[in-house]
Write an enzyme that holds these catalytic residues in place. Structure first.
Site, PDB file in Angstrom:
ATOM      1  N   ASN A  82      36.121  47.599  42.860  1.00  0.00           N
ATOM      2  CA  ASN A  82      35.277  47.110  43.955  1.00  0.00           C
ATOM      3  C   ASN A  82      35.870  45.779  44.405  1.00  0.00           C
ATOM      4  O   ASN A  82      35.743  44.773  43.708  1.00  0.00           O
ATOM      5  CB  ASN A  82      33.840  46.925  43.441  1.00  0.00           C
ATOM      6  CG  ASN A  82      32.951  46.201  44.441  1.00  0.00           C
ATOM      7  OD1 ASN A  82      33.291  46.084  45.625  1.00  0.00           O
ATOM      8  ND2 ASN A  82      31.816  45.711  43.968  1.00  0.00           N
ATOM      9  N   GLY A 109      30.936  39.380  36.946  1.00  0.00           N
ATOM     10  CA  GLY A 109      31.723  38.195  37.284  1.00  0.00           C
ATOM     11  C   GLY A 109      31.537  37.022  36.345  1.00  0.00           C
ATOM     12  O   GLY A 109      31.975  35.909  36.643  1.00  0.00           O
ATOM     13  N   HIS A 166      24.698  48.053  45.203  1.00  0.00           N
ATOM     14  CA  HIS A 166      25.292  47.011  44.337  1.00  0.00           C
ATOM     15  C   HIS A 166      24.307  45.843  44.244  1.00  0.00           C
ATOM     16  O   HIS A 166      23.632  45.502  45.218  1.00  0.00           O
ATOM     17  CB  HIS A 166      26.631  46.547  44.917  1.00  0.00           C
ATOM     18  CG  HIS A 166      27.402  45.697  43.957  1.00  0.00           C
ATOM     19  ND1 HIS A 166      27.099  44.372  43.745  1.00  0.00           N
ATOM     20  CD2 HIS A 166      28.429  45.991  43.125  1.00  0.00           C
ATOM     21  CE1 HIS A 166      27.920  43.892  42.818  1.00  0.00           C
ATOM     22  NE2 HIS A 166      28.744  44.846  42.431  1.00  0.00           N
ATOM     23  N   GLU A 206      25.259  48.372  35.841  1.00  0.00           N
ATOM     24  CA  GLU A 206      25.882  47.050  35.928  1.00  0.00           C
ATOM     25  C   GLU A 206      24.831  45.975  35.661  1.00  0.00           C
ATOM     26  O   GLU A 206      24.088  45.586  36.584  1.00  0.00           O
ATOM     27  CB  GLU A 206      26.451  46.832  37.333  1.00  0.00           C
ATOM     28  CG  GLU A 206      27.497  47.836  37.745  1.00  0.00           C
ATOM     29  CD  GLU A 206      28.411  47.263  38.825  1.00  0.00           C
ATOM     30  OE1 GLU A 206      29.596  47.105  38.555  1.00  0.00           O
ATOM     31  OE2 GLU A 206      27.915  46.945  39.921  1.00  0.00           O
ATOM     32  N   SER A 262      32.282  42.661  34.210  1.00  0.00           N
ATOM     33  CA  SER A 262      33.303  41.962  33.411  1.00  0.00           C
ATOM     34  C   SER A 262      34.136  42.904  32.546  1.00  0.00           C
ATOM     35  O   SER A 262      34.593  42.506  31.466  1.00  0.00           O
ATOM     36  CB  SER A 262      32.664  40.854  32.560  1.00  0.00           C
ATOM     37  OG  SER A 262      32.104  39.866  33.408  1.00  0.00           O
ATOM     38  N   GLU A 269      24.713  42.782  44.288  1.00  0.00           N
ATOM     39  CA  GLU A 269      24.935  41.697  45.269  1.00  0.00           C
ATOM     40  C   GLU A 269      24.276  42.042  46.597  1.00  0.00           C
ATOM     41  O   GLU A 269      23.791  41.151  47.311  1.00  0.00           O
ATOM     42  CB  GLU A 269      26.445  41.427  45.422  1.00  0.00           C
ATOM     43  CG  GLU A 269      26.984  40.700  44.193  1.00  0.00           C
ATOM     44  CD  GLU A 269      28.468  40.876  43.931  1.00  0.00           C
ATOM     45  OE1 GLU A 269      29.198  41.376  44.814  1.00  0.00           O
ATOM     46  OE2 GLU A 269      28.904  40.518  42.825  1.00  0.00           O
ATOM     47  N   LYS A 278      34.981  43.952  46.842  1.00  0.00           N
ATOM     48  CA  LYS A 278      33.992  43.048  47.451  1.00  0.00           C
ATOM     49  C   LYS A 278      34.561  42.467  48.752  1.00  0.00           C
ATOM     50  O   LYS A 278      35.300  43.153  49.439  1.00  0.00           O
ATOM     51  CB  LYS A 278      33.588  41.959  46.448  1.00  0.00           C
ATOM     52  CG  LYS A 278      33.220  42.529  45.082  1.00  0.00           C
ATOM     53  CD  LYS A 278      32.544  41.529  44.194  1.00  0.00           C
ATOM     54  CE  LYS A 278      32.321  42.142  42.826  1.00  0.00           C
ATOM     55  NZ  LYS A 278      31.407  41.390  42.003  1.00  0.00           N
TER      56      LYS A 278
END
Ligand code: PEP
Length: 246
Positions: A8, A167, A91, A161, A206, A93, A10
């Site tokens: 991904n 991250g 996702h 996730e 991660s 985010e 992003k």
């Protein structure tokens, strides 16, 4: 089940990164026992798909509607037209930055399958939810409300996730990953019948060359969704190599 490793990217990447994508495509070619692909910014999909035919390129979001007055949005059919074969929806985010609800995510997943795209539906708890002992309830609630139960299971994957692992360099214990993936599998079978056994459940958060082998060896971890470590072949290839190990 053949493992699926998806990067991904992003909001990273311009045409200057086409050679970097080429190196990843080359690395993927060395691990044919692994299904792999990259979900790129929408602006790069057409270029990457035409430069690297046969390599799976995807989008990172789509609108639930086919077309219309939705300034700045991209439909699933548009992604398909640009050369995408898959799309990530839900996702964390987007759930946090754009306030997307489970119902929104379900609509996007439905639109994606309707347009003939494979879809990866993301779920995951926040750190506060895990600390409060609610991780499994939250994730299974997201599965119930985000996964359409009337579309069949072909072309569907789930990415677990944990929000706090994305991250951050932090990864849940193997036991916690195993427990969550088992719970997701059980819920998929309850909701979707035997087809639920065939849905790939990816771990994301991660994952890197140092921890991929351990994570991918956990039962019901059928692959990975990779952010930071998907941006270069140097970092992505060791994950593909780990996934290729029997
Ligand atoms: C992600 O955002 O989907 C992700 C897994 O990111 P990272 O690998 O960088 O934690």
């Amino acid at each position: 089940m053949q493992k699926l490793i998806v990067g991904n990217w992003k909001m990273n990447g311009t045409s200057a990164d086409i050679p970097a994508i080429g190196k990843i495509v080359q690395a993927a070619g060395g691990h044919k026992s692994v299904d792999s692909g990259l979900c790129l910014p929408a602006t790069l999909i057409e270029r990457a798909a035409s430069e690297f035919p046969g390599f799976a390129i995807g989008g990172q979001d789509c609108h639930a509607a086919e077309k219309g007055a939705h300034t700045g949005c991209v439909s699933a059919g548009m992604l398909k037209d640009a050369g995408a074969g898959m799309v990530i929806v839900g996702h964390s985010e987007r759930r946090s930055d754009q306030g997307e609800s489970d119902a929104d995510v379900q609509g996007k997943a439905r639109a994606a399958r309707g347009a003939g795209l494979d879809v990866i539906i993301c779920v995951g708890e926040t750190e506060a939810e895990r600390d409060a002992g609610k991780a499994e309830d939250i994730v299974l609630g997201q599965i119930d409300a985000s996964v359409p139960d009337d579309l069949g299971t072909g072309g569907l994957a789930i990415a677990y996730e944990p929000v706090w692992a994305i991250g951050t360099g932090r990864v849940p214990s193997g036991g916690d990953v195993a427990a969550m993936h088992d719970a997701i599998r059980k819920r998929l079978i309850e909701r979707l019948g035997q087809g639920g056994t065939q849905v790939r459940i990816l771990y994301g958060g991660s994952m890197n060359g140092g921890n991929a082998a351990e994570l991918l060896a956990i039962p019901n971890v059928d692959g990975g969704l990779i952010g930071g470590a998907s941006l270069s072949a140097d970092k992505f290839e060791p994950i593909l190599a780990a996934a290729a190990r029997p």
